[in-house]
Write a protein that holds these residues in place. Structure first.
Motif, PDB file in Angstrom:
ATOM      1  N   ALA A 249      22.161 -54.776  -8.681  1.00 33.20           N
ATOM      2  CA  ALA A 249      21.922 -55.530  -7.458  1.00 33.20           C
ATOM      3  C   ALA A 249      21.491 -54.539  -6.400  1.00 33.20           C
ATOM      4  CB  ALA A 249      23.171 -56.292  -7.013  1.00 33.20           C
ATOM      5  N   ALA A 250      20.763 -55.030  -5.411  1.00 32.40           N
ATOM      6  CA  ALA A 250      20.341 -54.210  -4.281  1.00 32.40           C
ATOM      7  C   ALA A 250      19.591 -52.963  -4.731  1.00 32.40           C
ATOM      8  CB  ALA A 250      21.549 -53.809  -3.424  1.00 32.40           C
ATOM      9  N   GLY A 251      18.758 -53.115  -5.751  1.00 31.57           N
ATOM     10  CA  GLY A 251      17.897 -52.033  -6.170  1.00 31.57           C
ATOM     11  C   GLY A 251      18.562 -50.910  -6.917  1.00 31.57           C
TER      12      GLY A 251
ATOM     13  N   ILE B 131      23.331 -84.756  -8.463  1.00 31.51           N
ATOM     14  CA  ILE B 131      22.170 -84.024  -7.948  1.00 31.51           C
ATOM     15  C   ILE B 131      22.635 -82.704  -7.364  1.00 31.51           C
ATOM     16  CG2 ILE B 131      20.274 -84.118  -6.267  1.00 31.51           C
ATOM     17  CD1 ILE B 131      20.423 -87.166  -6.442  1.00 31.51           C
ATOM     18  N   PRO B 132      21.899 -81.606  -7.594  1.00 29.16           N
ATOM     19  CA  PRO B 132      22.308 -80.328  -6.991  1.00 29.16           C
ATOM     20  C   PRO B 132      22.419 -80.429  -5.470  1.00 29.16           C
ATOM     21  CG  PRO B 132      20.595 -79.970  -8.627  1.00 29.16           C
ATOM     22  CD  PRO B 132      20.704 -81.459  -8.445  1.00 29.16           C
ATOM     23  N   ASP B 133      23.445 -79.791  -4.927  1.00 27.64           N
ATOM     24  CA  ASP B 133      23.609 -79.775  -3.479  1.00 27.64           C
ATOM     25  C   ASP B 133      22.469 -79.015  -2.813  1.00 27.64           C
ATOM     26  OD1 ASP B 133      25.966 -81.158  -3.826  1.00 27.64           O
ATOM     27  OD2 ASP B 133      27.214 -79.355  -3.733  1.00 27.64           O
ATOM     28  N   THR B 134      22.100 -77.883  -3.393  1.00 24.72           N
ATOM     29  CA  THR B 134      21.000 -77.083  -2.853  1.00 24.72           C
ATOM     30  C   THR B 134      20.178 -76.497  -3.984  1.00 24.72           C
ATOM     31  OG1 THR B 134      22.324 -75.057  -2.770  1.00 24.72           O
ATOM     32  CG2 THR B 134      22.319 -76.421  -0.781  1.00 24.72           C
ATOM     33  N   VAL B 135      18.910 -76.321  -3.728  1.00 22.60           N
ATOM     34  CA  VAL B 135      17.992 -75.645  -4.648  1.00 22.60           C
ATOM     35  C   VAL B 135      17.121 -74.755  -3.774  1.00 22.60           C
ATOM     36  CG1 VAL B 135      16.141 -75.922  -6.340  1.00 22.60           C
ATOM     37  CG2 VAL B 135      17.973 -77.629  -6.217  1.00 22.60           C
ATOM     38  N   GLY B 136      16.839 -73.536  -4.206  1.00 22.31           N
ATOM     39  CA  GLY B 136      16.021 -72.686  -3.344  1.00 22.31           C
ATOM     40  C   GLY B 136      15.852 -71.291  -3.865  1.00 22.31           C
ATOM     41  N   GLY B 137      15.654 -70.364  -2.933  1.00 19.80           N
ATOM     42  CA  GLY B 137      15.411 -68.986  -3.318  1.00 19.80           C
ATOM     43  C   GLY B 137      15.778 -68.017  -2.220  1.00 19.80           C
ATOM     44  N   ILE B 138      15.874 -66.738  -2.616  1.00 21.09           N
ATOM     45  CA  ILE B 138      16.289 -65.674  -1.695  1.00 21.09           C
ATOM     46  C   ILE B 138      15.433 -64.437  -1.947  1.00 21.09           C
ATOM     47  CG2 ILE B 138      18.227 -64.329  -0.794  1.00 21.09           C
ATOM     48  CD1 ILE B 138      20.081 -66.163  -2.469  1.00 21.09           C
ATOM     49  N   TYR B 139      14.917 -63.861  -0.869  1.00 20.47           N
ATOM     50  CA  TYR B 139      14.383 -62.502  -0.885  1.00 20.47           C
ATOM     51  C   TYR B 139      15.447 -61.598  -0.271  1.00 20.47           C
ATOM     52  CZ  TYR B 139       9.723 -64.629  -1.467  1.00 20.47           C
ATOM     53  OH  TYR B 139       8.637 -65.335  -1.920  1.00 20.47           O
ATOM     54  N   SER B 140      15.928 -60.626  -1.026  1.00 20.70           N
ATOM     55  CA  SER B 140      16.939 -59.679  -0.527  1.00 20.70           C
ATOM     56  C   SER B 140      16.280 -58.325  -0.332  1.00 20.70           C
ATOM     57  CB  SER B 140      18.104 -59.560  -1.511  1.00 20.70           C
ATOM     58  OG  SER B 140      18.762 -60.797  -1.666  1.00 20.70           O
ATOM     59  N   ASP B 141      16.088 -57.944   0.928  1.00 19.59           N
ATOM     60  CA  ASP B 141      15.409 -56.690   1.272  1.00 19.59           C
ATOM     61  C   ASP B 141      16.404 -55.721   1.881  1.00 19.59           C
ATOM     62  OD1 ASP B 141      12.272 -57.223   1.080  1.00 19.59           O
ATOM     63  OD2 ASP B 141      13.221 -59.039   1.868  1.00 19.59           O
TER      64      ASP B 141
ATOM     65  N   GLN C 238      13.810 -54.557  -2.913  1.00 19.29           N
ATOM     66  CA  GLN C 238      13.811 -56.003  -2.794  1.00 19.29           C
ATOM     67  C   GLN C 238      14.235 -56.627  -4.119  1.00 19.29           C
ATOM     68  OE1 GLN C 238      10.309 -59.030  -2.735  1.00 19.29           O
ATOM     69  NE2 GLN C 238      10.657 -58.502  -0.578  1.00 19.29           N
ATOM     70  N   ASP C 239      15.258 -57.473  -4.059  1.00 20.09           N
ATOM     71  CA  ASP C 239      15.628 -58.339  -5.168  1.00 20.09           C
ATOM     72  C   ASP C 239      15.177 -59.755  -4.825  1.00 20.09           C
ATOM     73  OD1 ASP C 239      16.900 -56.139  -6.204  1.00 20.09           O
ATOM     74  OD2 ASP C 239      18.931 -56.847  -5.757  1.00 20.09           O
ATOM     75  N   GLN C 240      14.867 -60.540  -5.841  1.00 24.11           N
ATOM     76  CA  GLN C 240      14.486 -61.932  -5.621  1.00 24.11           C
ATOM     77  C   GLN C 240      15.326 -62.837  -6.514  1.00 24.11           C
ATOM     78  OE1 GLN C 240      10.228 -62.502  -6.028  1.00 24.11           O
ATOM     79  NE2 GLN C 240       9.743 -60.781  -4.659  1.00 24.11           N
ATOM     80  N   ASP C 241      15.648 -64.023  -5.977  1.00 28.24           N
ATOM     81  CA  ASP C 241      16.544 -64.931  -6.682  1.00 28.24           C
ATOM     82  C   ASP C 241      16.111 -66.364  -6.418  1.00 28.24           C
ATOM     83  OD1 ASP C 241      18.670 -66.172  -7.941  1.00 28.24           O
ATOM     84  OD2 ASP C 241      20.121 -65.722  -6.377  1.00 28.24           O
ATOM     85  N   ALA C 242      16.022 -67.166  -7.469  1.00 33.13           N
ATOM     86  CA  ALA C 242      15.833 -68.610  -7.348  1.00 33.13           C
ATOM     87  C   ALA C 242      17.077 -69.279  -7.910  1.00 33.13           C
ATOM     88  CB  ALA C 242      14.589 -69.059  -8.104  1.00 33.13           C
ATOM     89  N   PHE C 243      17.578 -70.307  -7.225  1.00 28.61           N
ATOM     90  CA  PHE C 243      18.888 -70.834  -7.602  1.00 28.61           C
ATOM     91  C   PHE C 243      18.936 -72.360  -7.606  1.00 28.61           C
ATOM     92  CE2 PHE C 243      18.961 -70.133  -2.996  1.00 28.61           C
ATOM     93  CZ  PHE C 243      19.400 -71.365  -2.529  1.00 28.61           C
ATOM     94  N   ASN C 244      19.790 -72.887  -8.490  1.00 27.25           N
ATOM     95  CA  ASN C 244      20.319 -74.249  -8.444  1.00 27.25           C
ATOM     96  C   ASN C 244      21.809 -74.137  -8.143  1.00 27.25           C
ATOM     97  OD1 ASN C 244      18.231 -76.285  -9.487  1.00 27.25           O
ATOM     98  ND2 ASN C 244      18.099 -74.668 -11.030  1.00 27.25           N
TER      99      ASN C 244
END
Length: 880
Positions: A102-104, A259-269, A229-235
């Motif tokens: 994580a975190a490079g 139904i999923p409460d949230t769906v999305g993504g994260i750019y961690s820089d 940079q790490d990237q993450d897509a989530f359900n």
């Protein structure tokens, strides 16, 4: 050089330091002048000086062969050159060791899947912040001479690792013959972040004969700046949309689906800086008297951010849903109109300052050796974060929750790069500080007997006094009172996100969020927008805790040796007795514990021949709970009005009732050493584990009267860990010409671990334990060229249990592997060019909700997809 097994057992006394100095002079890097490629059974063969990868592997093999413990080691190829970029990265090549990233970087180290690893620096206990171990990534690899992974223990090694003990050996002035100056620099390019970084290090060491004896001094430093940079897509978890008649709305378009409460993504820089400084003074007034003073300082600074895109499938009018073929009660996709959609910038600024100062000495008189040392550890961890949630309306949003294991989001009818479409919603403004310090004193005595059975006896005592103090603000959201849109702010207050999340699989294009530097540099301006006073918020007394811990340890051990026919048997046995007294206080909570543990152990090494050895070991271990895990306080995070989530929000807290982890370990290995650079070993292990600590989530009533899904660590019982390891390394010197520089390292581990489920009963896998893992390393070294192509792989493992929601409650990873490459070329004996590449195949990480839910129904659906930087490094080293 032959070494008594004792020299490798005494991890915390000056006797080990001196033995380690002699050992390093024989086996480490370019200083391994005495190392030879000849078979140990051919002492008359001409000596060949070796350096680089071969010397490193020979040094590590020598440690393993001569140690009484079951131990695996890494030895630096040269000053400033571990085989990999960080200590954690290098450890993943060790048999039975796995890492998580994580975190490079390699963010955590596990031995045979267990993360409860005790860490030592030059045999002395070390830690970061309020943890019980040092963050190995914080120790600059350029300062390290070697790393030893002890899988079995002896009575004189500091207690604390049910998984094992990692001892990081830093360099000291008597490691070198005289004046030594060395240094290096590397430039790093990371492709996902499209950023450049660098590492620089230097070392100066000398020793002198003076009127008061021999004196040596060493000073080394390393500075590392890394952008990643790490990237993450989530359900996220799935829950029903309720109506008045049914738990799940059965009407169209819901059809009873969760139904999923949230769906999305994260750019961690991140923009991370690390500074490490190591100094050492050694003084030998006479041949039988020696003193040392060592100092180590590390500073970790990281300004980083999480750029969130959060789609809320239930945050508007759901017009259609689809179900999974095999799990129709779970929605595999939704279409929503007028969807309330969030973006969020989470800006963080962390700093940790840690230092260790140690002074000690050793006196030899006749057959007795007395040693003593005093160590002071101090670590201060400061965190600050400013988080601003923003929202826009999506006229139409279609989500495919499982597009090849990754969610795909399609939004139409809105320009996501127009600041007038974004409204500021919620502010989180928090900071914390944790300070920990420790005084540790130990005294030891060894008496050499050299009898027909008993070779020596050792006794020793150790006292520690450690304090931990932590303060934090309340992590609660502050809603904006007067609506503000982004276009009303200065243009430097917000920014456009990157694009192409997780290789473009999510379909999310560019969107707007607040700017990281603006949030951290202009926090008062943000506070004013949310109706808050200037200045940092006051610490909440309800979030403060302190812990005072005293330990009193005594050990006695004996080294023995005898022959069974023509087979020599050597080993160490004895026991360590330790009393722990702990007092924890928090807001309206206190906890006092006082417990005594007797930890016997015995190690035996049987020389079946000159090249074949059998090792057997048995012992008991103790691992105390992490201080943060004992923290009785709970932090709540409401989910907000994003549809029916089943609970009002989530929370996390500690557990002051945690007890130590206790284990009984059985180990055996068979080791074959046909030459100084060739070995084949196979081993097995079994551990009974009582009290193993894992995190579980349970609904709890919060202080505001709402239900939260709260995660806490809990003791489990009746656990075990069992498995087998195999390792092989060889250089193919028999091949003709340039091919004789080829070599290989192969190792593999099988592990199986289970423990009782403290909430639901029954048995379950221990988290983080992969059944299978292996390393395959191809090596080439000849004509000044050193190269290593290394592949590391591990099978699926459990991340956590009880995640909540109507889908499966267990989160499991998919198998994952990574390919890395490193090479160097010796332009001259004093100057080397280097090249490294990591994550060459650009791996993708997946984990899934897999197993049974709370109602006993099976499902297997996606959770996270993550991608990481590939890095390419060019550098140079010098030494004279």
């Amino acid at each position: 050089m032959a070494f008594k097994p004792l020299a490798f057992c005494t991890a915390s006394v000056f006797a080990l330091s001196l033995a380690g100095v002699a050992h390093a002079q024989d086996t480490t890097g370019a200083d391994a002048a005495a190392a030879s490629t000849t078979d140990s059974a051919e002492p008359t063969a001409p000596e060949i000086i070796v350096t680089g990868v071969r010397a490193s592997l020979m040094g590590a093999q020598s440690i393993k062969k001569n140690s009484v413990n079951i131990v695996d080691s890494i030895v630096a190829e040269d000053i400033g050159k571990l085989p990999d970029n960080t200590v954690s990265d290098a450890l993943q090549r060790v048999t039975g060791v796995q890492i998580q990233r994580a975190a490079g970087e390699a963010s955590s180290v596990q031995i045979r899947g267990l993360s409860d690893v005790a860490t030592l620096i030059n045999g002395r206990e070390a830690f970061t912040g309020t943890s019980r171990s040092v963050s190995l990534a914080d120790i600059p690899a350029e300062l390290v001479a070697g790393v030893d992974v002890y899988k079995t223990s002896t009575p004189d090694i500091v207690e604390g690792g049910v998984a094992g003990v990692v001892d990081v050996r830093l360099r000291r002035p008597f490691d070198f013959d005289g004046l030594t100056v060395a240094g290096g620099v590397r430039g790093i390019y990371s492709d996902q972040s499209d950023k450049k970084s660098y590492v620089a290090s230097g070392l100066v060491s000398d020793r002198w004969e003076t009127g008061i004896g021999e004196v040596g001094f060493l000073l080394a430093a390393s500075y590392n700046r890394r952008k990643y940079q790490d990237q993450d897509a989530f359900n996220y978890v799935s829950n029903c949309v309720e109506d008045t008649a049914d738990h799940c709305n059965t009407d169209a378009p819901y059809y009873g689906r969760s139904i999923p409460d949230t769906v999305g993504g994260i750019y961690s820089d991140g923009d991370r800086r690390r500074l490490g400084i190591n100094s050492s003074l050694q003084w030998n007034p006479s041949a039988d008297l020696s003193f040392h003073v060592d100092g180590m300082y590390t500073r970790y600074q990281n300004r980083y951010s999480n750029t969130f895109f959060i789609a809320l499938p239930k945050g508007g009018t759901v017009t259609s849903t689809t179900g999974y073929d095999d799990y129709d009660f779970l929605s595999s996709g939704t279409t929503t109109t007028n969807a309330y959609t969030l973006t969020s910038k989470q800006a963080y600024e962390d700093q940790t300052d840690s230092y260790q100062i140690n002074a000690g000495g050793e006196w030899t008189t006749g057959k007795a050796v007395f040693s003593s040392e005093l160590t002071y550890n101090h670590s201060k961890l400061q965190n600050r974060n400013v988080i601003v949630d923003t929202s826009f309306n999506a006229p139409s949003m279609t989500i495919d929750n499982d597009n090849g294991g990754t969610p795909h989001i399609s939004i139409t009818g809105v320009d996501m790069t127009d600041p007038s479409n974004y409204t500021l919603r919620t502010l989180f403004d928090n900071h914390s500080v944790a300070v920990s310090e420790q005084w540790a004193w130990r005294g030891d005595m060894r008496l050499d007997i050299d009898g027909p059975f008993l070779k020596n006896i050792k006794i020793g005592t150790r006292y520690t006094h450690r304090t931990v103090d932590s303060q934090a603000t309340t992590s609660s959201g502050i809603a904006i009172t007067d609506a503000v849109t982004m276009d009303q702010l200065s243009s430097d207050a917000y920014t456009t996100s990157p694009t192409g999340l997780v290789k473009g699989a999510t379909g999310i294009g560019q969107f707007l969020v607040m700017d990281t530097n603006y949030l951290l540099n202009n926090t008062d301006t943000i506070r004013e927008l949310f109706g808050q006073a200037d200045g940092a918020r006051a610490y909440d007394p309800a979030n403060a805790f302190s812990d005072v811990e005293d330990t009193y340890a005594f050990y006695g051990s004996f080294e023995y040796g005898f022959d069974i026919g023509s087979m020599p048997v050597t080993g160490v046995g004895g026991a360590r007795v330790v009393n722990t007294v702990e007092s924890l206080t928090g807001y309206d909570v206190s906890s006092d514990q006082n417990y005594l543990d007797i930890l016997p152990s015995i190690n035996a090494k049987v020389g079946l021949s000159d090249t074949l050895f059998l090792r057997l070991a048995w012992g008991k271990t103790l691992t105390r709970p992490q201080f943060a895990d004992l923290n009785p306080l709970v932090s709540y995070s409401p989910s907000g009005a994003t549809g029916d989530n089943g609970v009002y929000g989530s929370g996390s807290g500690g557990n002051p009732d945690l007890t130590p982890i206790r284990s009984t370990a059985y180990d055996a290995s068979l080791e074959f050493y046909p030459s100084r650079s060739t070995s084949f070993t196979v081993g097995g292990y079994y551990r009974t584990i009582d009290g193993y600590i894992q995190t579980y989530s349970v609904e709890e009533l919060g202080t505001d009267g709402n239900n939260y899904l709260v995660s806490r660590p809990r003791n489990t019982h009746n656990g075990y860990l069992a498995g087998a390891e195999v390792a092989y390394q060889q250089f193919f010197d028999f091949l003709p010409g340039a091919f004789s520089g080829l070599g290989v390292q192969l190792n593999g581990t099988y592990s199986d671990g289970k423990t009782d489920d403290p909430l639901n009963g029954g048995r379950q896998r221990i988290v983080n334990v992969s059944h299978w893992s292996y390393n395959a390393v191809a090596i080439y070294e000849k004509y000044g060229i050193s190269a290593r192509l290394a592949y590391n792989w591990r099978s699926s493992y459990v991340v956590s249990y009880n995640s909540g929601g109507d889908q499966a409650g267990t989160i499991m990873t998919d198998p994952t592997g990574q390919l890395d490459f490193s090479a160097s070329y010796d332009v001259t004996p004093a100057f080397t060019l280097t090249f490294n590449a990591t994550n060459i195949t650009d791996r993708t990480y997946h984990d899934r909700f897999k197993g049974l839910n709370g109602d006993g129904v099976y499902s297997d659906t996606p959770r996270d997809t993550r991608t990481y930087d590939r890095t390419f490094e060019f550098g140079a080293r010098f030494k004279f």
